[in-house]
Design an enzyme around this catalytic site. Structure first.
Site, PDB file in Angstrom:
ATOM      1  CG  ASP A   1       3.547 -16.929  16.741  1.00  0.00           C
ATOM      2  OD1 ASP A   1       3.191 -16.001  15.784  1.00  0.00           O
ATOM      3  OD2 ASP A   1       4.878 -16.428  17.620  1.00  0.00           O
TER       4      ASP A   1
ATOM      5  CE  LYS B   1       5.548 -18.901  12.332  1.00  0.00           C
ATOM      6  NZ  LYS B   1       4.416 -18.386  13.406  1.00  0.00           N
TER       7      LYS B   1
ATOM      8  CE  LYS C   1      14.663 -21.779  12.631  1.00  0.00           C
ATOM      9  NZ  LYS C   1      15.523 -20.650  12.311  1.00  0.00           N
TER      10      LYS C   1
ATOM     11  CE  LYS D   1       6.502 -13.942  20.885  1.00  0.00           C
ATOM     12  NZ  LYS D   1       7.246 -14.211  19.966  1.00  0.00           N
TER      13      LYS D   1
ATOM     14  CG  HIS E   1       7.928 -22.529  13.708  1.00  0.00           C
ATOM     15  ND1 HIS E   1       7.551 -22.589  12.439  1.00  0.00           N
ATOM     16  CD2 HIS E   1       7.441 -21.838  14.366  1.00  0.00           C
ATOM     17  CE1 HIS E   1       7.541 -21.329  12.438  1.00  0.00           C
ATOM     18  NE2 HIS E   1       7.832 -20.750  13.365  1.00  0.00           N
TER      19      HIS E   1
ATOM     20  NE  ARG F   1      -4.355  -2.094   2.267  1.00  0.00           N
ATOM     21  CZ  ARG F   1      -4.043  -2.834   2.833  1.00  0.00           C
ATOM     22  NH1 ARG F   1      -3.156  -2.766   4.054  1.00  0.00           N
ATOM     23  NH2 ARG F   1      -4.992  -3.350   3.235  1.00  0.00           N
TER      24      ARG F   1
ATOM     25  CG  ASP G   1       6.205 -24.442   9.634  1.00  0.00           C
ATOM     26  OD1 ASP G   1       7.944 -23.214  10.908  1.00  0.00           O
ATOM     27  OD2 ASP G   1       5.987 -24.681  10.407  1.00  0.00           O
ATOM     28  CG  HIS G   2      10.541 -19.628   9.522  1.00  0.00           C
ATOM     29  ND1 HIS G   2       9.316 -19.082  10.525  1.00  0.00           N
ATOM     30  CD2 HIS G   2      11.988 -19.406  10.602  1.00  0.00           C
ATOM     31  CE1 HIS G   2      10.049 -18.516  11.818  1.00  0.00           C
ATOM     32  NE2 HIS G   2      11.110 -19.083  11.751  1.00  0.00           N
TER      33      HIS G   2
ATOM     34  CD  GLU H   1       9.508 -17.141  19.185  1.00  0.00           C
ATOM     35  OE1 GLU H   1       9.910 -15.962  19.076  1.00  0.00           O
ATOM     36  OE2 GLU H   1       8.507 -17.085  20.224  1.00  0.00           O
TER      37      GLU H   1
END
Lengths: 508, 282
Positions: A258, A171, A205, A359, A263, A68, A200-201, A239
């Protein structure tokens, strides 16, 4: 999956024999929706630059950024150049960047605007003409979840009559089973499943892929990779960071959408899956889906949720979740989830998989720990036996990528004193070639049409099915949040979850 | 830190001591191979440059053998344990053993090297210059290692010398840096199929070794006699087929450490190279 192949035409062309040829993607244009977003800056363009530097992109290639934000082609190029310089893993080379920049176009539009879509088509046609991208398209949907359905529809409406079309979808794919199914129906209306790449990164890996190598390329692990020898499995996705300004997204998602839904369940599936008959996309994904189908829904007592309060992380005082900007003062969003899962099949019956993600935990760490059953009859004194810990094979996904094995060894000297020692394999220690970023691998795989490391429709629906069941019983109670201090390993209830079974979370 | 050492036991003791590190904590050792380098005095400088570029990519125990047949009998060794950081707060060590084989020790290098090979890991031998085919030091080491790496660019008497090399193909896998340096051109020439099938003359501007190997490759793959014309240059800069120049292949040429490094990643025989070597003489 491999980036080398035996050329199909080797029989006819004798000069190809023995050559280690790299697969090269077809000519194509990549359209990034959400081109002014963080993901594009931090991950996508640095990955594209690294691929260009290694000459892994097709010679006939182009990029159209769509967002945008009002800006020109040149402003877009400048912004992405700065992003590559800041976030890229490789030294910046002008000639590589110039090659890429020349092929970049930018279209400022609302995703749903018909006129904007026409301008995207015009930019793509220009790339076809100038760079010979041949009508082949990869659409990367790096946009908020609520924009995805509209885009799928619009792209389907405007798909090129020539060449192939592929979609990469970030995702989260939906926010529950119903919305994921709706998206899948919308996709199936316009695309074949082979054209859809749900990313899904984590699957990009190297260490996650190495889990498959560890299991299926070594004769010693697979025979003991089952309920007879494994006491339990622990998977941690921890994390130390908070929500990093993503309150709008996180308030809606929470830890279960999340991290857990994608994951964490991917790691469970890769750990528990049966050996695929080959390494094709369908074979690998078939085995992962079987694991998800075999997982029974954990009861309320087997799932713990938490939310962090204020605390200290790496010596720094950090606010609680409810004090983060954009978060409701009475938010009931979970920032931590732990669960005891079972995979009800021949290999894993009655073997718990303890999983947790959160987290603001004590440190950043993603590990898969396979804890083996104790030696049946160690011939040592009782006091010595009590000190003995079970063998644990730990796959370190991040950081310090590698594998370690814990086993008992005799302390040198008189008597029989035993200690648990570690044998470590450090990925970066043995292979010094530089580990490619997950996005490099995944973008390249998509350009090559290889979906092995992407999530299939039925896979994502199985994931949501499990998550929906958990969220359903969460509706029935209202835990006292916050229930863990930032910088710790989560709520006490998570420890109790494991303690009840006379086990403990691994000490980190 | 280098210390003069005169026996295998002293070498092992010194390696153990250096691995302990300054803090007293043992350093983690990561090795994927034993890398032997036979480096006559005149090649020492060039070899050290390549080894420096190689060390980080292939964590290994490197044993540099410098023959000094005229010196008094014995060995003189120094060891070096280098660390490099990996991940969070960790360091991994690699070992280099520099061994001067003096006097009669030159004739029995395998007996010095065998106790120093890392168990269960592949051993590679990089031989600088023309190997003394049939002579004891070379023959012993060939039977000790899994792969021999030579650079036929360093050899006089081509292509006749390739005949001696071909005789050892059944004993040890062989890599040739000169062959590796044609690796950008071979896929490029392969794209000219089927037009290239009837070629009868090739002109190569490059080293003599590259010219013979490329011609040998075309002869063996295409199964026909192909005449070679060679124009000397210090690297491969041009190929003509039946008088028609071939466009330059894309990409940058790799540096010497990268070329050797790529060869260290191969564990099996390269049959296409072996065929090319056998076909270097028409």
């Amino acid at each position: 999956m491999a980036t080398t192949q035996k050329p199909a035409a080797a029989e006819e062309n004798p000069l190809l024999e023995g050559l280690r040829l790299r697969r090269t993607p077809d000519p194509c244009a990549l359209v990034i929706f959400g081109a002014s977003g963080d993901l594009t800056k931090r991950k996508l363009f640095p990955a594209l630059y690294s691929l260009a530097l290694r000459r892994l992109l097709p010679e006939k290639f182009g990029i159209v950024g769509v967002a945008r934000t009002e800006e020109s082609d040149d402003q877009f190029r400048d912004a992405m150049k700065a992003a590559v310089q800041e976030f890229g893993r490789d030294a910046f080379r002008d000639e590589t960047w110039d090659w890429l920049a020349e092929r970049m176009r930018y279209v400022a539009t609302d995703f749903a605007e018909e006129e904007g879509q026409q301008r995207v088509v015009t930019a793509l046609n220009e790339l076809d003409e100038k760079y010979g991208t041949g009508g082949n398209r990869v659409y990367y949907l790096a946009v908020p979840p609520n924009a995805i359905a509209t885009l799928i529809h619009e792209i389907g409406e405007h798909r090129s009559a020539e060449g192939w079309t592929r979609l990469i979808i970030e995702k989260p794919f939906g926010r529950d089973l119903a919305s994921a199914k709706e998206l899948n129906v919308e996709l199936q209306r316009n695309f074949d499943e082979s054209e859809v790449f749900r990313i899904d990164h984590y699957l990009g890996k190297e260490t996650v892929q190495n889990l498959l190598a560890l299991r299926f390329a070594n004769g010693i692990f697979e025979p003991i990779w089952n309920r007879q020898f494994v006491d339990h499995v622990q998977i941690t996705v921890a994390e130390s960071i908070g929500i990093e300004g993503r309150a709008a997204f996180y308030e809606q998602a929470g830890a279960i959408r999340d991290i857990f839904q994608n994951h964490l369940l991917q790691l469970v599936a890769l750990t528990a899956m049966e050996p695929p008959i080959d390494f094709t996309a369908e074979s690998v994904r078939n085995e992962k889906v079987k694991v998800l189908r075999a997982m029974h829904t954990p009861g309320p007592k087997h799932v713990v949720r938490g939310q962090y309060g204020p605390g200290f992380v790496e010596g720094e005082e950090v606010p609680g979740y409810r004090d983060e900007e954009g978060v409701a003062r009475d938010s009931m969003t979970e920032t931590f989830v732990a669960a005891k899962l079972y995979v009800d099949n021949w290999r894993w019956a009655d073997t718990p998989f303890y999983v947790r993600a959160g987290k603001r935990l004590a440190r950043r760490e993603t590990t898969i720990a396979i804890e083996f059953k104790r030696a049946p009859h160690p011939p040592f004194e009782t006091s010595v036996e009590e000190e003995l810990r079970p063998n644990v094979l730990v796959v370190h996904v991040q950081p310090d990528e590698g594998v370690s094995l814990e086993f008992a060894a005799k302390v040198p000297g008189q008597g029989m004193t035993l200690r648990t020692v570690h044998m470590d394999f450090l990925y970066g220690g043995a292979f010094r070639t530089g580990i490619p970023e997950a996005y490099e691998r995944l973008i390249l795989d998509c350009l090559l049409g290889d979906a092995t490391l992407f999530t299939r429709a039925d896979e994502v629906e199985e994931q949501w099915s499990l998550v929906d069941a958990i969220v359903a019983f969460w509706q029935r109670d209202r835990p006292a949040f916050p229930n863990y201090e930032a910088g710790t390993w989560g709520p006490a209830a998570a420890d109790d979850l494991v303690k009840r079974d006379r086990r403990a979370w691994r000490r980190h | 830190m280098a210390t003069a050492l005169a026996s295998i036991a002293e070498i092992e003791r010194e390696l153990g001591a250096q691995r302990m590190g300054e803090s007293g904590e043992p350093m983690q050792r990561t090795s994927v191979m034993t890398h032997l380098a036979w480096v006559p005095e005149q090649w020492v400088e060039a070899a050290e440059d390549v080894l420096a570029g190689l060390a980080e990519r292939h964590p290994s125990r490197t044993i540099v053998l410098v023959p000094e047949p005229e010196a008094d009998d014995g060995i003189e060794a120094s060891v070096e344990v280098d660390c490099y950081p990996v991940g969070r707060d960790r360091k991994v060590s690699m070992e280099t053993i520099r061994l001067r084989l003096c006097g009669n020790r030159v004739q029995a290098p395998a007996s010095v090297v065998e106790p120093l090979l890392l168990p269960d890991l592949p051993a590679f031998l990089r031989w600088r210059g023309l190997p003394p085919f049939g002579e004891r030091p070379f023959e012993q080491l060939v039977d000790t290692v899994d792969r021999l790496i030579v650079d036929s660019t360093e050899w006089p008497g081509l292509p006749e010398t390739y005949e001696r090399l071909a005789e050892i193909f059944d004993r040890v896998a062989v890599s040739d840096i000169a062959w590796a340096r044609t690796s950008r051109w071979r896929p490029h020439l392969a794209t000219l199929w089927p037009g290239i099938a009837g070629v009868s003359r090739v002109k190569v501007t490059g080293t003599e070794a590259q010219a013979h190997l490329l011609a040998g490759w075309l002869r063996s793959r295409l199964g026909r006699e192909i005449e070679l014309e060679h124009e000397a240059a210090d690297k491969l800069v041009g190929v003509e087929l039946d008088g028609e120049p071939v466009a330059f292949p894309p990409g940058d040429p790799p540096n010497p450490a990268d070329v050797l490094s790529d060869e260290l990643e191969r564990y099996t025989r390269d049959r296409v190279y072996e065929d090319a070597v056998r076909a270097t003489r028409m």
